[in-house]
Write a protein that holds these residues in place. Structure first.
Motif, PDB file in Angstrom:
ATOM      1  N   PHE A   1       0.800  -1.224   0.000  1.00  0.00           N
ATOM      2  CA  PHE A   1       0.000   0.000   0.000  1.00  0.00           C
ATOM      3  C   PHE A   1       0.837   1.281   0.000  1.00  0.00           C
ATOM      4  N   ARG A   2       2.080   1.174   0.463  1.00  0.00           N
ATOM      5  CA  ARG A   2       2.966   2.332   0.555  1.00  0.00           C
ATOM      6  C   ARG A   2       2.261   3.469   1.302  1.00  0.00           C
ATOM      7  N   GLY A   3       1.707   3.087   2.455  1.00  0.00           N
ATOM      8  CA  GLY A   3       0.981   4.053   3.263  1.00  0.00           C
ATOM      9  C   GLY A   3       1.508   4.101   4.681  1.00  0.00           C
ATOM     10  N   THR A   4       1.176   5.169   5.380  1.00  0.00           N
ATOM     11  CA  THR A   4       1.585   5.341   6.774  1.00  0.00           C
ATOM     12  C   THR A   4       0.630   4.575   7.682  1.00  0.00           C
ATOM     13  N   LYS A   5       1.009   4.475   8.937  1.00  0.00           N
ATOM     14  CA  LYS A   5       0.124   3.853   9.918  1.00  0.00           C
ATOM     15  C   LYS A   5      -1.210   4.591   9.982  1.00  0.00           C
ATOM     16  N   GLU A   6      -1.147   5.907   9.964  1.00  0.00           N
ATOM     17  CA  GLU A   6      -2.372   6.703  10.080  1.00  0.00           C
ATOM     18  C   GLU A   6      -3.286   6.452   8.879  1.00  0.00           C
TER      19      GLU A   6
END
Length: 592
Positions: free
Chosen positions: A166-171
């Protein structure tokens, strides 16, 4: 360990060398440097090691979803319905029935069981969805008109997925779970009527790889949206999507989550193990000890890769310890046969509790111990003025009484009947196109064994076929037995009940036999009662013996007849007549 060493100085995997040892293990040469170790959980006051499981958990079968998606040939609607009906008969009250947004097949199946009234009012169906709005809407739509239904939403929270997929942050990952939960609630309010008792389940996918504090943070955020309270539970499912650690570490993670959830009394904590390390059953059992309320799995461990946790083994493990699993496993062979038909995959003959060979001992010493165990049970029961079924089971090598799962004692007492089975089966298949079921192979090999013991020498393929015909196939040249079938006719009424009329010779007299049942074989068993034959079907298999319109069919039937368990075989171009002949073969053998 020397007397001076403390426990903390010992290193698991590095034992103190034995000075007089001759052989030493050497490095494998495998690339062990590529793999990291699982993280331990800092919970020194853990309580689960002292706990015992004294009651059944809530069960959810995901055979129709997680199990089905792992099949080479996914279930047809007919096989799905067969599996669903089996699960209901066994007593499962929560059944995950599909992934409706994945395509028309799953969506239509969910609609069919709702519209056909196939779901008992005390059974909750569950459907899975990803956290995308159009998928959520389609998923909720599939549940319209259901009495009890749960939407199960998941999103991946593990670091590798956040970084690589996903290449996303935890938030951002947490927000997916929060937004998905809110959308499920909105569409449930919009689409489902008051007739539906609606529930919600959330899974932080690959919980085993997700940081504990982050898994807790996401679950708490989801709970903030759902608002669990008295009468409004939330199911938090913590899946071992890939089994990554020891069962003890898995239990630690569950105890940590159970302790730290702020609304724990309104949370159903669910465990969903997979079997990548071969310890899914242990992981599930220890998770229960650590506070889990519910187990998700599949019959016989069906599922992706090495499979989901096996619900049969888990339930029977409870049963073997005197805990009611609240699931009916009393006809284990019927359960296995239905599962094999629906999944088009065989259950291993060594599978716990259900495999063909699990109650059979081949060692002479084991046989002797089992026999003495049965004798002791009878003696102990007589002393207490009770039956064997009323005292505690205690027979060596048999963790449960095979009779309690619908097995006869034939497999137990045939402990030395396997010699030559493989060769005998090969001759019959290669020379005569007969593919005998395993238990029939065992039965016939014992007959051949008796011949070799009495006559000595080699048994040729011709002699094997001669003995087989004499034992199972009465014919015009060898018309032994009480009953010979001439012809049969079946009619089916509007309720699906079959009436069978058979012209036969019984004890030398021309006779017409009539019976009623839910199929020709069942009706034939009913008809046989009129001539004093008490027979019950245990197993049935058939196959064609060649290709083409004129192909012969071979039917094999295992029957319990007046206390005996015997196989029969019938060969005929018509499969129904072949089945009737197979029953007659077994019945005639019982009276021989």
């Amino acid at each position: 360990m020397t007397p001076q060493q403390s426990a903390s100085e010992r290193s698991v995997g590095n034992p103190t060398p034995v000075t007089n040892a001759v052989h030493f293990q050497r490095p494998s040469g495998m690339p062990v440097h590529k793999y990291g170790r699982y993280d331990a959980v800092d919970i020194p006051d853990r309580t689960w090691p002292e706990a015992r499981v004294t009651k059944a958990p809530r069960w959810l079968s995901t055979d129709l979803r997680d199990g089905n998606q792992a099949l080479i040939d996914p279930m047809s609607p007919a096989r799905k319905r067969e599996m669903f009906d089996l699960l209901v008969r066994m007593g499962y009250k929560e059944i995950e029935v599909g992934f409706p947004s994945s395509g028309e097949t799953d969506f239509n199946f969910v609609r069919s069981i709702i519209e056909d009234g196939a779901i008992p009012e005390d059974v909750t169906i569950s459907v899975l969805t990803q956290a995308r709005e159009e998928l959520i809407e389609r998923t909720v739509e599939s549940l319209r008109g259901a009495h009890r239904a749960t939407v199960h939403l998941y999103n991946a929270t593990a670091p590798t997925f956040r970084r690589v997929v996903f290449r996303g942050t935890k938030e951002q990952v947490k927000q997916i779970a929060v937004d998905g939960t809110r959308l499920v609630m909105e569409y449930a309010d919009k689409i489902l009527g008051p007739e539906t008792i609606f529930g919600y389940q959330y899974s932080p996918e690959i919980f085993t790889d997700t940081e504990l504090d982050f898994a807790l943070e996401v679950c708490e955020a989801v709970c903030d949206v759902w608002g669990p309270e008295e009468g409004r539970e939330i199911i938090l499912n913590l899946p071992a999507t890939v089994e990554r650690s020891t069962p003890s570490t898995h239990a630690d993670r569950f105890e940590w989550m159970s302790r730290n959830l702020t609304r724990r009394q309104h949370v159903c904590l669910s465990v969903h193990p997979h079997n990548d390390r071969g310890t899914a059953v242990a992981a599930a059992e220890l998770a229960l000890m650590a506070g889990a309320d519910r187990i998700e799995g599949c019959l016989f461990g069906q599922g992706e890769r090495t499979g989901n946790v096996d619900l049969v083994t888990l339930g029977m493990n409870l049963f073997s310890q005197g805990v009611d699993p609240q699931i009916d496993f009393s006809q284990i062979d019927e359960i296995r046969r239905t599962s094999e038909y629906c999944n088009q995959m065989e259950v291993h003959p060594r599978h716990p509790y259900a495999g063909d060979l699990v109650y059979t001992a081949f060692s002479g010493s084991h046989q002797d111990a089992i026999k003495k165990g049965f004798d002791a049970m009878e003696a102990d029961a007589a002393k207490q003025g009770k039956t064997v079924d009323d005292i505690e089971w205690a027979v060596p090598y048999l963790p449960i009484d095979p009779k309690d799962v619908g097995r006869s004692y034939e497999a137990v007492i045939r402990v030395n009947s396997q010699s030559g089975k493989g060769g005998i089966a090969y001759v019959l298949k290669n020379d005569h196109k007969l593919d005998l079921p395993r238990r029939m192979q065992i039965e016939f090999s014992k007959i051949i064994q008796q011949k070799t013991d009495s006559e000595g020498g080699e048994v040729t393929p011709k002699a094997i076929w001669s003995v087989f015909q004499d034992e199972y196939l009465p014919n015009a040249d060898n018309p032994w037995g009480r009953i010979q079938v001439r012809s049969g006719q079946t009619t089916t009424d509007t309720d699906g009940r079959d009436t069978l009329t058979v012209e036969a010779v019984v004890d030398g007299a021309e006779t017409v036999l009539t019976g009623v049942g839910n199929g020709p074989i069942s009706a034939f068993f009913d008809a046989l009662t009129t001539v004093g034959v008490d027979a019950r079907l245990l197993d049935y298999q058939e196959h064609t013996m060649s290709e083409g319109a004129s192909a012969q069919a071979a039917s094999y039937i295992e029957c319990a007849i007046d206390g005996q368990v015997l196989w029969g075989i019938g060969i005929d171009p018509n499969t129904t007549r072949a089945s009737l002949k197979a029953v007659v073969s077994a019945v005639n053998r019982a009276a021989r």
